[in-house]
Design a protein around this motif. Structure first.
Motif, PDB file in Angstrom:
ATOM      1  N   GLY A 261       2.383  -5.692   7.868  1.00 47.82           N
ATOM      2  CA  GLY A 261       2.035  -7.058   7.357  1.00 47.82           C
ATOM      3  C   GLY A 261       1.200  -6.642   5.847  1.00 47.82           C
ATOM      4  O   GLY A 261       0.789  -7.603   5.271  1.00 47.82           O
ATOM      5  N   THR A 262       1.069  -5.409   5.455  1.00 49.45           N
ATOM      6  CA  THR A 262       0.525  -5.257   4.363  1.00 49.45           C
ATOM      7  C   THR A 262       1.084  -5.780   3.015  1.00 49.45           C
ATOM      8  O   THR A 262       0.430  -6.425   2.142  1.00 49.45           O
ATOM      9  CB  THR A 262       0.341  -3.552   3.838  1.00 49.45           C
ATOM     10  OG1 THR A 262      -0.564  -3.233   5.378  1.00 49.45           O
ATOM     11  CG2 THR A 262      -0.429  -3.317   2.970  1.00 49.45           C
ATOM     12  N   PHE A 263       2.413  -5.693   3.030  1.00 53.46           N
ATOM     13  CA  PHE A 263       3.150  -6.142   1.923  1.00 53.46           C
ATOM     14  C   PHE A 263       3.032  -7.865   1.772  1.00 53.46           C
ATOM     15  O   PHE A 263       2.937  -8.341   0.739  1.00 53.46           O
ATOM     16  CB  PHE A 263       4.526  -5.667   1.864  1.00 53.46           C
ATOM     17  CG  PHE A 263       5.106  -6.297   0.606  1.00 53.46           C
ATOM     18  CD1 PHE A 263       4.884  -5.874  -0.699  1.00 53.46           C
ATOM     19  CD2 PHE A 263       6.513  -7.130   0.648  1.00 53.46           C
ATOM     20  CE1 PHE A 263       5.613  -6.270  -1.740  1.00 53.46           C
ATOM     21  CE2 PHE A 263       7.034  -7.649  -0.338  1.00 53.46           C
ATOM     22  CZ  PHE A 263       6.710  -7.310  -1.621  1.00 53.46           C
ATOM     23  N   GLY A 264       2.950  -8.417   2.904  1.00 55.97           N
ATOM     24  CA  GLY A 264       2.626  -9.922   2.980  1.00 55.97           C
ATOM     25  C   GLY A 264       1.348 -10.160   2.534  1.00 55.97           C
ATOM     26  O   GLY A 264       1.094 -11.059   1.719  1.00 55.97           O
ATOM     27  N   LYS A 265       0.502  -9.312   3.108  1.00 52.94           N
ATOM     28  CA  LYS A 265      -0.884  -9.510   2.235  1.00 52.94           C
ATOM     29  C   LYS A 265      -0.935  -9.746   0.838  1.00 52.94           C
ATOM     30  O   LYS A 265      -1.738 -10.201   0.294  1.00 52.94           O
ATOM     31  CB  LYS A 265      -1.727  -8.625   2.895  1.00 52.94           C
ATOM     32  CG  LYS A 265      -2.313  -8.992   4.451  1.00 52.94           C
ATOM     33  CD  LYS A 265      -3.544  -8.182   4.825  1.00 52.94           C
ATOM     34  CE  LYS A 265      -3.399  -7.791   6.415  1.00 52.94           C
ATOM     35  NZ  LYS A 265      -4.094  -6.686   6.677  1.00 52.94           N
TER      36      LYS A 265
END
Ligand SMILES: [Zn+2]
Length: 282
Positions: A261-265
């Motif tokens: 989920g880091t890229f989404g964040k």
């Protein structure tokens, strides 16, 4: 948007994203403001671009020397010149190969106009669209006034540039947009798109030994940090080839065990113009 040679004309580009979303039924504009743009402009016009030379215009207007009042052409790179530069680049050529096969090119899409023609065309372009300063449709007078601070605008795949505004690399940046994969912008949004476009603009300008000012500084810095974090290839293949899933997976993996989920964040922060928070993830 690296900090290379900084153009003293261009000390504006910081942007806020505090403005409310515009009414969806009114077409928005895609343009490059000159001078000191209203900080809410870019956020409200989802495709707005930001360059400026109003300061120079003011200086020239004040100077009685007729030589300084003469037309000062920027010497914008033409679309054909950008195509040639991309084709000659070992870095860019393979990345844009599929796009070129599909017909993507800058030649024929970059229109450089003299002042009077640009003003007329820009006003026509603005007509019926949303004035980002009011949120309502431009009046005729507003459009005429607004156009005086527009360096360039994009209508579909056509780029229109004022021959005396911006810098030679303005058209490199605008042309770069034409080579982005169609999946890119809808996924990443305005800020990440501009920052990434500027990242590759600077890269090509460096190859051409062409000066590039500090445009979209915040967006660029965040994207540069992402590139340094995950690797240029992932970002380049996402931008030019639409490999967004690969970029996302690479960022999340790089972020470690709890990295899902880091890229989404990161995208979320970019869309909210929270550049420090985005950079903190990388
Ligand atoms: Zn742009």
């Amino acid at each position: 948007m690296t900090k290379h040679v900084r153009d003293p004309r261009l000390d504006e580009r910081e942007r806020d994203a505090q403005a409310p979303a515009p009414a969806p039924e009114v077409p928005q504009i895609a343009y490059e403001p000159g001078g000191q743009p209203n900080r809410s402009v870019a956020a409200r016009a989802a495709l707005a671009r930001g360059y400026g030379n109003q300061a120079v215009g003011r200086i020239l207007a004040r100077d009685p020397n007729p030589e300084l009042e003469a037309v000062k052409k920027v010497g914008h790179k033409t679309g054909a010149e950008v195509d040639t530069a991309l084709d000659a680049s070992p870095f860019f050529k393979p990345l844009i190969a599929d796009g070129v096969k599909a017909g993507k090119k800058a030649d024929g899409h970059v229109h450089i106009h003299d002042a009077a023609t640009f003003q007329t065309k820009c006003v026509a372009y603005l007509s019926g669209k949303q004035n980002p300063n009011t949120g309502a449709v431009f009046t005729d007078d507003e459009a005429k006034e607004f156009a005086k601070n527009v360096n360039a605008y994009q209508e579909g795949k056509e780029i229109h540039v004022h021959e005396e505004r911006g810098e030679a690399a303005t058209t490199v940046h605008e042309s770069m947009h034409l080579f982005a994969n169609d999946k890119w912008l809808p996924k990443v949004g305005f800020n990440a798109n501009e920052g990434t476009t500027e990242y590759f603009t600077k890269k090509l300008c460096a190859e051409l030994k062409l000066t590039r000012g500090g445009y979209y500084a915040d967006q660029y810095a965040a994207v540069k940090a992402l590139v340094d974090y995950v690797g240029e290839t992932y970002v380049a293949e996402a931008y030019f080839e639409g490999k967004l899933d690969e970029l996302e997976a690479a960022v999340d993996k790089k972020a470690g065990e709890a990295g899902a989920g880091t890229f989404g964040k990161w995208l979320g922060y970019m869309k909210a113009s929270k550049y420090a928070e985005a950079k903190a993830l990388t």
